[in-house]
Motif scaffolding. Sequence first.
Motif, short mmCIF file in Angstrom:
data_model
loop_
_atom_site.label_atom_id
_atom_site.label_comp_id
_atom_site.label_asym_id
_atom_site.label_seq_id
_atom_site.Cartn_x
_atom_site.Cartn_y
_atom_site.Cartn_z
N VAL A 373 0.84 -1.20 0.00
CA VAL A 373 0.00 0.00 0.00
C VAL A 373 0.88 1.25 0.00
N LEU A 374 1.92 1.27 0.83
CA LEU A 374 2.85 2.40 0.85
C LEU A 374 3.43 2.64 -0.54
N ASP A 375 3.79 1.56 -1.21
CA ASP A 375 4.36 1.67 -2.55
C ASP A 375 3.34 2.24 -3.54
N ALA A 376 2.09 1.79 -3.43
CA ALA A 376 1.05 2.29 -4.32
C ALA A 376 0.81 3.78 -4.08
N VAL A 377 0.83 4.20 -2.81
CA VAL A 377 0.66 5.62 -2.50
C VAL A 377 1.79 6.44 -3.12
N SER A 378 3.01 5.95 -3.00
CA SER A 378 4.15 6.66 -3.59
C SER A 378 4.02 6.76 -5.10
N ARG A 379 3.62 5.65 -5.74
CA ARG A 379 3.48 5.66 -7.20
C ARG A 379 2.37 6.61 -7.63
N SER A 380 1.27 6.60 -6.90
CA SER A 380 0.16 7.47 -7.24
C SER A 380 0.54 8.94 -7.10
N ALA A 381 1.25 9.27 -6.02
CA ALA A 381 1.66 10.66 -5.81
C ALA A 381 2.60 11.12 -6.91
N GLU A 382 3.44 10.21 -7.38
CA GLU A 382 4.40 10.56 -8.43
C GLU A 382 3.73 10.76 -9.78
N THR A 383 2.76 9.90 -10.10
CA THR A 383 2.12 9.95 -11.41
C THR A 383 0.86 10.81 -11.43
N GLU A 384 0.36 11.17 -10.22
CA GLU A 384 -0.90 11.91 -10.08
C GLU A 384 -2.05 11.14 -10.71
N GLN A 385 -2.03 9.82 -10.56
CA GLN A 385 -3.09 8.95 -11.05
C GLN A 385 -3.41 7.90 -9.98
N TRP A 386 -4.57 7.26 -10.12
CA TRP A 386 -4.89 6.13 -9.25
C TRP A 386 -3.85 5.03 -9.46
N ALA A 387 -3.51 4.34 -8.37
CA ALA A 387 -2.57 3.21 -8.45
C ALA A 387 -3.15 2.02 -7.72
N SER A 388 -3.02 0.86 -8.35
CA SER A 388 -3.48 -0.38 -7.73
C SER A 388 -2.44 -0.92 -6.76
N VAL A 389 -2.90 -1.54 -5.69
CA VAL A 389 -2.01 -2.20 -4.74
C VAL A 389 -1.70 -3.58 -5.28
N GLU A 390 -0.43 -3.90 -5.40
CA GLU A 390 -0.03 -5.20 -5.93
C GLU A 390 -0.56 -6.34 -5.06
N ASP A 391 -0.76 -7.47 -5.66
CA ASP A 391 -1.16 -8.68 -4.95
C ASP A 391 0.07 -9.24 -4.23
N PRO A 392 0.03 -9.39 -2.89
CA PRO A 392 1.20 -9.91 -2.18
C PRO A 392 1.64 -11.29 -2.64
#
Length: 400
Positions: A373-392
């Motif tokens: 989730v932390l990674d998805a938040v970082s990716r979303s903030a960088e791209t300014e788009q929705w980001a999916s949380v990877e499947d563990p």
Amino acid sequence: MSEQLRVGMVGYAFMGAAHSQAWRTVNHAFDLPLTARMTAVSGRSPEGVAAAAAKLGWDEHTTDWRSLIDRDDIDLIDICTPGDTHAEIALAALAAGKHVLCEKPLANSVAEAREMAAAATAAASSGVRAMCGFNYRRVPAVALMRKLVQEGRIGEIRHVRANYLQDWIIDPEFPLVWRLRKELAGSGALGDIGAHIIDTTQFVTGQSITSVSALTETFIKQRPLPSGSAGLSAAASSDGSGLGDVTVDDAALFLARLDGGAIGTYEATRFATGRKNALRIELNGSKGSLAFDFERQNELEFYDAERPSSEQGFTRILVTEPDHPYMTAWWPPGHGIGYEHTFTHEVRDLIEAIATGQQPTPSFDDALQVQLVLDAVSRSAETEQWASVEDPALEPALKG
């Protein structure tokens, strides 16, 4: 006399002190099948670790954490160090057959977290246990919140609201400590305190975050280098001003969708002036609502929408009764407990799991999910788009 669980702890600062308090008190508060023995503590400074051992109650001290893992008289490694060292210490400990308690967030990257989770799964087949230290799960009011949700008392959860607000770095003259450096901390407010509200909301709702839309901000871009900061010279400004770059976020905000149909709003900031440690969670459901505020730690607010209209309104539950989670160990009803008790409850649950051969929670797999989730938040903030949380369960190379 019960059998001992001999503990070696790495790190002795803020979290080390909190964990030491837990190891010192857990067997005095709870009747457990194992007795915690504070065998040795490790730290980089010879003088500092010696003083910490004496003050915190450890039998021995060392400047080499590897020596703790090599010792036959240590059963568990407790990791209270900055995030950049979590993976190395945990992997070595698990490979040596030691149980592990690791502070949150689990690692500084998804790759490290995946490796740690895989190592913990492999070690579990030999009876070795690993747990991540998300201590707010162990607040009795939070545990009661989860119980009421599981019992269906608020029905279908529709909204999750979570804030974690602090203000300890609002002064521009506050130094560039390790928590403000990405290579050591991984991220800023997002990983340090945002990880807590991610884990806690997923814990109480039983739902996992699946996608996010985020923004992050760093308000103060440079800070004074701390005294004795020769190792930070690379971060110093080129004009020799003695300032270093802040390489993490000061604040992180995101919207979220959860897999049970709920939607959520999350805010983690170190710039909420006047807020010292304000963690608040509210759940709105089809039959009612629940709200928890850590600044009123011994209380839980409950709104039951199924009561007659003449009786409706938020009810204050004082979570100090002996039938409330963890409270049988403490004081008469109405006598509150504090922050340090969350760590005592944490090691209590870990000792029980080790003694009974059960998997403690949150497991490294649980902590990996938070890392994703932390990674998805970082990716979303960088791209300014929705980001999916990877499947563990999926390795990155296998994702579609």
